[in-house]
Design a protein around this motif. Structure first.
Motif, short mmCIF file in Angstrom:
data_model
loop_
_atom_site.label_atom_id
_atom_site.label_comp_id
_atom_site.label_asym_id
_atom_site.label_seq_id
_atom_site.Cartn_x
_atom_site.Cartn_y
_atom_site.Cartn_z
N ASN A 48 22.73 30.16 -10.96
CA ASN A 48 22.34 28.75 -11.05
C ASN A 48 22.46 28.23 -12.47
O ASN A 48 22.92 27.10 -12.70
N LEU A 49 22.04 29.05 -13.42
CA LEU A 49 22.05 28.63 -14.82
C LEU A 49 23.48 28.46 -15.33
O LEU A 49 23.74 27.71 -16.26
N LEU A 50 24.41 29.16 -14.71
CA LEU A 50 25.81 29.09 -15.12
C LEU A 50 26.60 28.01 -14.38
O LEU A 50 27.43 27.33 -14.97
N LYS A 51 26.33 27.87 -13.07
CA LYS A 51 27.25 27.11 -12.23
C LYS A 51 26.70 25.84 -11.61
O LYS A 51 27.46 24.91 -11.29
N GLU A 52 25.40 25.77 -11.38
CA GLU A 52 24.85 24.66 -10.59
C GLU A 52 24.26 23.57 -11.48
O GLU A 52 23.97 23.80 -12.65
N ASP A 53 24.08 22.39 -10.89
CA ASP A 53 23.41 21.31 -11.61
C ASP A 53 21.99 21.77 -11.92
O ASP A 53 21.28 22.27 -11.03
N LEU A 54 21.56 21.58 -13.15
CA LEU A 54 20.28 22.10 -13.59
C LEU A 54 19.12 21.51 -12.78
O LEU A 54 18.10 22.17 -12.57
#
Length: 273
Positions: A217-223
């Motif tokens: 999530n921290l790399l790829k998704e909207d925060l």
């Protein structure tokens, strides 16, 4: 859902090759650097390690290609040192950067110290938090906090402490800290995957104190859609509006002003039908 092994995962079993420190001279005076370059160098004093993409996003938001060139520029001028991490089994390769000793001297910092792999990966995760927060708030501040947490962030006036869990000992310390409510500061926790977070399902009564995310999530998704809270013995995704990344502003191409004299000339030159 199964994702590729995170670059921050201990199972990469990295071999670290430490970069060579430059001479005691900097090729370009710090006063000639722009504001973004100076800001990155100042923050890297605390962050210690960062990847090229992380630095590029801070140096040139919205233009990673130009940002990477900017990183190479600072490396060439002697402000940065490049180190490399190579996975023993998967050959995953990742260059990381730190301040050079001459740059550290400028900022009144101690000379560079090598780190254990787990320490390096935790520092990279803090840099990942910083680069993502910087996207939503360029005035993001990062500073030290007390153990077992790794950093304290101030984002849009909100303050959080962050824990980058790479091993059981720190996980248990963070768990106990939250369970017994040793302080009331909101906490953001990042784990390699959701299996590493299961222990926190036991402290649902303190769910208002913490949110959990994963490396992916921290790399790829909207925060704004990357964190979850505990409810009914499961992790529930939460939408956090202040963490929403601002949409890119697409500027319409500017049309050149119409010159009536040119139009008349073109009309004269065009053959009549």
């Amino acid at each position: 859902m199964v994702f590729d092994l995170s670059p921050f995962h201990m199972e990469n079993k990295y071999i670290i090759k430490w970069g060579r420190q430059p001479s005691d001279t900097i090729k370009l005076k710090i006063s000639t650097l722009n504001t973004a370059q100076r800001k990155v160098l100042e923050n890297l004093g605390f962050l210690y390690f960062a990847s090229k993409v992380q630095l590029a996003k801070i140096l040139n938001p919205g233009n990673i290609r130009r940002g990477k060139k900017n990183v190479s520029f600072l490396l060439d001028k002697g402000y940065l040192v490049e180190h490399t991490l190579t996975g023993r089994e998967n050959n995953k390769f990742m260059p990381v950067y730190s301040l050079s000793n001459p740059a550290r001297k400028i900022y009144g910092l101690d000379k560079f110290q090598k780190a254990l792999t787990i320490e390096l990966l935790q520092k990279l995760l803090i840099s990942q938090f910083y680069s993502r927060f910087h996207e939503i708030d360029p005035e993001t501040k990062v500073e030290e906090t007390k153990s077992p947490f790794d950093a304290r962030f101030t984002v849009k006036g909100m303050q959080f402490q962050v824990a980058t869990l790479r091993e059981k000992v720190q996980r248990d310390k963070v768990y106990n800290h939250i369970r017994f409510m040793e302080d009331e500061m909101k906490t953001l926790i990042v784990v390699s995957d959701w299996d590493d977070a299961k222990k926190f399902l036991d402290i649902k009564d303190q769910t208002h104190l913490f949110r959990i995310t994963t490396d992916h999530n921290l790399l790829k998704e909207d925060l704004s859609e990357s964190f979850s809270y505990v409810e009914n013995d499961e992790f529930i995704p939460e939408f956090i509006p202040p963490f929403r990344k601002p949409p890119k502003i697409v500027q319409e191409p500017v049309q050149p002003p119409v010159d009536e004299n040119i139009n008349r000339l073109l009309g004269i030159l065009q053959p009549s039908s």
